[in-house]
Design an enzyme around this catalytic site. Sequence first.
Site, PDB file in Angstrom:
ATOM      1  N   CYS A 135     -13.879   2.995   6.533  1.00 11.19           N
ATOM      2  CA  CYS A 135     -12.646   2.820   5.750  1.00 11.19           C
ATOM      3  C   CYS A 135     -12.724   3.525   4.401  1.00 11.19           C
ATOM      4  O   CYS A 135     -11.712   3.968   3.873  1.00 11.19           O
ATOM      5  CB  CYS A 135     -12.384   1.343   5.484  1.00 11.19           C
ATOM      6  N   ARG A 158      -0.682  -1.513  12.791  1.00 10.30           N
ATOM      7  CA  ARG A 158      -0.328  -0.671  11.652  1.00 10.30           C
ATOM      8  C   ARG A 158       0.424   0.599  12.107  1.00 10.30           C
ATOM      9  O   ARG A 158       1.621   0.666  11.996  1.00 10.30           O
ATOM     10  CB  ARG A 158      -1.569  -0.310  10.845  1.00 10.30           C
ATOM     11  N   ARG A 196       0.814  -1.224   0.000  1.00  8.33           N
ATOM     12  CA  ARG A 196       0.000   0.000   0.000  1.00  8.33           C
ATOM     13  C   ARG A 196       0.848   1.274   0.000  1.00  8.33           C
ATOM     14  O   ARG A 196       0.292   2.388   0.030  1.00  8.33           O
ATOM     15  CB  ARG A 196      -0.961  -0.001   1.204  1.00  8.33           C
ATOM     16  N   HIS A 249      -7.081  -2.034  12.738  1.00  6.18           N
ATOM     17  CA  HIS A 249      -7.096  -0.562  12.754  1.00  6.18           C
ATOM     18  C   HIS A 249      -8.059  -0.128  13.851  1.00  6.18           C
ATOM     19  O   HIS A 249      -9.081  -0.785  14.080  1.00  6.18           O
ATOM     20  CB  HIS A 249      -7.667   0.001  11.444  1.00  6.18           C
TER      21      HIS A 249
HETATM   22  N1  ARG Z   1      -7.253  -4.209   2.951  1.00  2.00           N
HETATM   23  C1  ARG Z   1      -7.038  -2.987   3.661  1.00  2.00           C
HETATM   24  C2  ARG Z   1      -5.860  -3.157   4.605  1.00  2.00           C
HETATM   25  O1  ARG Z   1      -5.711  -4.216   5.179  1.00  2.00           O
HETATM   26  C3  ARG Z   1      -8.260  -2.568   4.395  1.00  2.00           C
HETATM   27  C4  ARG Z   1      -8.161  -1.211   5.011  1.00  2.00           C
HETATM   28  C5  ARG Z   1      -9.371  -0.813   5.759  1.00  2.00           C
HETATM   29  N2  ARG Z   1      -9.302   0.526   6.200  1.00  2.00           N
HETATM   30  C6  ARG Z   1      -9.590   0.955   7.428  1.00  2.00           C
HETATM   31  N3  ARG Z   1      -9.627   2.236   7.636  1.00  2.00           N
HETATM   32  N4  ARG Z   1      -9.759   0.125   8.419  1.00  2.00           N
HETATM   33  O2  ARG Z   1      -5.071  -2.256   4.802  1.00  2.00           O
END
Ligand code: ARG
Length: 267
Positions: free
Chosen positions: A250, A128, A82, A157
């Site tokens: 999200c 994260r 990402r 998250h």
């Molecule tokens: N597939 C994404 C990840 O794992 C999903 C992100 C979801 N975003 C959020 N704000 N929780 O990073």
Amino acid sequence: MCRPEHFDVTYAINPWMNTSDPVNRALALAQWDGLRAAYEAHGHRVEVIEPVAGLPDMVFAANGGLIIEDRALSARFANPERAQEGPAYHGWMCTQGFTAVSAARETNEGEGDFAIARDRILAGTGFRSARAAHDEVAEFFGLPVVSLDLVDPRFYHLDTALMVLDDTIAYYPGAFSGPSARLLARMYPDAVIATEEDANVLGLNGVCDGYHVFLTEKAADLAEQLRARGYDPVGIDLSELLKSGGSVKCCTLELHRITTAAGSGTD
Ligand code: ARG
């Protein structure tokens, strides 16, 4: 918001993602269009960023950074898959006329891990965003930050386990370490406590404008609790995006104002 034109599950960076479970992109687009239409039907202005090919998670705009009043901090992603979303969101921020736009120095997944609660910021860490990012955010925005430890990989998250409602919050205590859950209980004695069942459909991944709460239509008990508190839950179907571990919040990077008394903190 970012339309899921390139949405897919081609890698797995959270327990929701399964690369052998195919994504129906046409359905994802229709569901996302439904969320956008719901915001607009309830009086909210939506800005969109151009989706970038090869960035299948860019639809999750909340992760692009943090915007409060006239200051914007763009994200630095934890996973290399990402990483390029950070500069993409940064570029968009630079065209919006903010007074200050900065790229995060520390690992920071934006509103995924930072929730604006009146005049303070609740911040998640553990999967994260880095703990050091909490200090960077406090300094950049000049607001107090309360650090919370996330301990369950399903709730990687902060915005998967906690949603800000006006003066209080809704959350799932099981997503937090013992000390962080106790801190939340002390800070918000009147919080809405979500069931594990509702947390498991990402019911807490919603957006509250002070009266309406946009959230997955699957979180029945949470919707009922919100209704009992005088909110108007607006049920949204984002089942395709759930395959990537995301829901309403999200998909939404909010433009926040700081409020200390009654009133909405969001455009
Ligand atoms: N597939 C994404 C990840 O794992 C999903 C992100 C979801 N975003 C959020 N704000 N929780 O990073």
